[in-house]
Design a protein around this motif. Structure first.
Motif, PDB file in Angstrom:
ATOM      1  N   GLU A  99      46.792  35.447  80.245  1.00 10.47           N
ATOM      2  CA  GLU A  99      45.659  36.039  79.527  1.00 10.47           C
ATOM      3  C   GLU A  99      45.514  37.547  79.720  1.00 10.47           C
ATOM      4  O   GLU A  99      45.158  38.255  78.772  1.00 10.47           O
ATOM      5  N   PRO A 100      45.788  38.099  80.902  1.00  8.22           N
ATOM      6  CA  PRO A 100      45.642  39.552  81.063  1.00  8.22           C
ATOM      7  C   PRO A 100      46.523  40.380  80.125  1.00  8.22           C
ATOM      8  O   PRO A 100      46.266  41.565  79.931  1.00  8.22           O
ATOM      9  N   ASN A 101      47.551  39.773  79.525  1.00 11.45           N
ATOM     10  CA  ASN A 101      48.416  40.492  78.587  1.00 11.45           C
ATOM     11  C   ASN A 101      47.730  40.773  77.248  1.00 11.45           C
ATOM     12  O   ASN A 101      48.248  41.542  76.443  1.00 11.45           O
ATOM     13  N   ILE A 102      46.591  40.149  77.012  1.00 12.01           N
ATOM     14  CA  ILE A 102      45.906  40.293  75.722  1.00 12.01           C
ATOM     15  C   ILE A 102      44.788  41.321  75.868  1.00 12.01           C
ATOM     16  O   ILE A 102      43.838  41.112  76.620  1.00 12.01           O
ATOM     17  N   THR A 103      44.939  42.419  75.153  1.00 16.79           N
ATOM     18  CA  THR A 103      43.978  43.521  75.277  1.00 16.79           C
ATOM     19  C   THR A 103      42.719  43.247  74.455  1.00 16.79           C
ATOM     20  O   THR A 103      42.784  42.613  73.397  1.00 16.79           O
ATOM     21  N   PRO A 104      41.577  43.739  74.929  1.00 16.26           N
ATOM     22  CA  PRO A 104      40.341  43.593  74.154  1.00 16.26           C
ATOM     23  C   PRO A 104      40.459  44.219  72.756  1.00 16.26           C
ATOM     24  O   PRO A 104      39.894  43.706  71.800  1.00 16.26           O
ATOM     25  N   ARG A 105      41.204  45.314  72.655  1.00 23.60           N
ATOM     26  CA  ARG A 105      41.374  45.968  71.357  1.00 23.60           C
ATOM     27  C   ARG A 105      42.041  45.023  70.349  1.00 23.60           C
ATOM     28  O   ARG A 105      41.613  44.923  69.198  1.00 23.60           O
ATOM     29  N   LEU A 106      43.079  44.317  70.780  1.00 25.32           N
ATOM     30  CA  LEU A 106      43.767  43.368  69.909  1.00 25.32           C
ATOM     31  C   LEU A 106      42.833  42.229  69.508  1.00 25.32           C
ATOM     32  O   LEU A 106      42.777  41.835  68.337  1.00 25.32           O
ATOM     33  N   VAL A 107      42.058  41.727  70.459  1.00 25.96           N
ATOM     34  CA  VAL A 107      41.110  40.635  70.181  1.00 25.96           C
ATOM     35  C   VAL A 107      40.034  41.110  69.212  1.00 25.96           C
ATOM     36  O   VAL A 107      39.702  40.407  68.246  1.00 25.96           O
TER      37      VAL A 107
END
Length: 196
Positions: A99-107
């Motif tokens: 999960e840490p690989n997924i940035t808030p910006r992408l989400v």
């Protein structure tokens, strides 16, 4: 990933994917969409699948483990369901480490796209595919590519639903369709390997 490719998923295949995605979301840690998930379990367009009953077990995260039936309650459907639930639990555990690989910006960007009511289901799958392509640049090299794709697809669904719980139903549908079109052979093989 071509959102138009279909590798032959049928009604039971759709049920397997529904169970897998639902089970994954149900077993995720740190999520705030329990009520939406419960409502989704009652709205899925499948016979008794994903219906909660009085015997449902309360999980440590406050969600309920729902027992579902495949293929209209065949004698082996309970064991098939259990296999899918076990796979979903294992994927959720692996997902916690990725999960840490997924940035808030992408989400945030993907959630904004899912909020656009003018987008068709195909457009949403393309948005998901684009986000997935970005994430695949970071996938663990010791993990097979299809597993990483499935994990990131499920994690994107979780993160978007966590960011905006009202999007859960649409994200769930798009995720199931995407998996059925692009990753179902891998999912089917996971299921068959667990049955052996």
């Amino acid at each position: 990933m071509d959102p138009q490719v279909n590798n032959g998923s049928g009604r039971q295949d759709e049920c397997i994917t529904n169970l897998l995605v639902f089970g994954f979301l149900q077993n995720c840690s740190n999520c705030n969409f329990h009520e939406e998930l419960k409502a989704l379990s009652h709205d899925l367009p499948m016979p008794p699948c994903l219906r909660e009953g009085p015997d449902d077990e309360l999980q440590t995260d406050g969600s309920r483990y729902s027992h579902v039936a495949l293929e209209g309650g065949r004698p082996d459907s309970a064991s098939q369901e259990e296999i899918i639930q076990n796979i979903a639990r294992q994927l959720a555990q692996v997902g916690d480490t990725m999960e840490p690989n997924i940035t808030p910006r992408l989400v945030n960007h993907l959630a904004a796209q899912f909020m656009n009511g003018d987008l068709s289901e195909d457009d949403r799958r393309r948005c998901l595919a684009t986000a997935l392509e970005q994430l695949m640049q970071t996938f663990p090299k010791d993990m097979e590519k299809e597993k990483a794709m499935l994990m990131f697809t499920l994690l994107l669904a979780k993160k978007v639903a966590h960011h905006m719980p009202s999007l859960l139903q649409g994200v769930f549908r798009t995720t199931v369709n995407f998996i059925n079109q692009n990753l179902f052979t891998y999912v089917r093989n996971l299921f068959r390997n667990e049955m052996d």
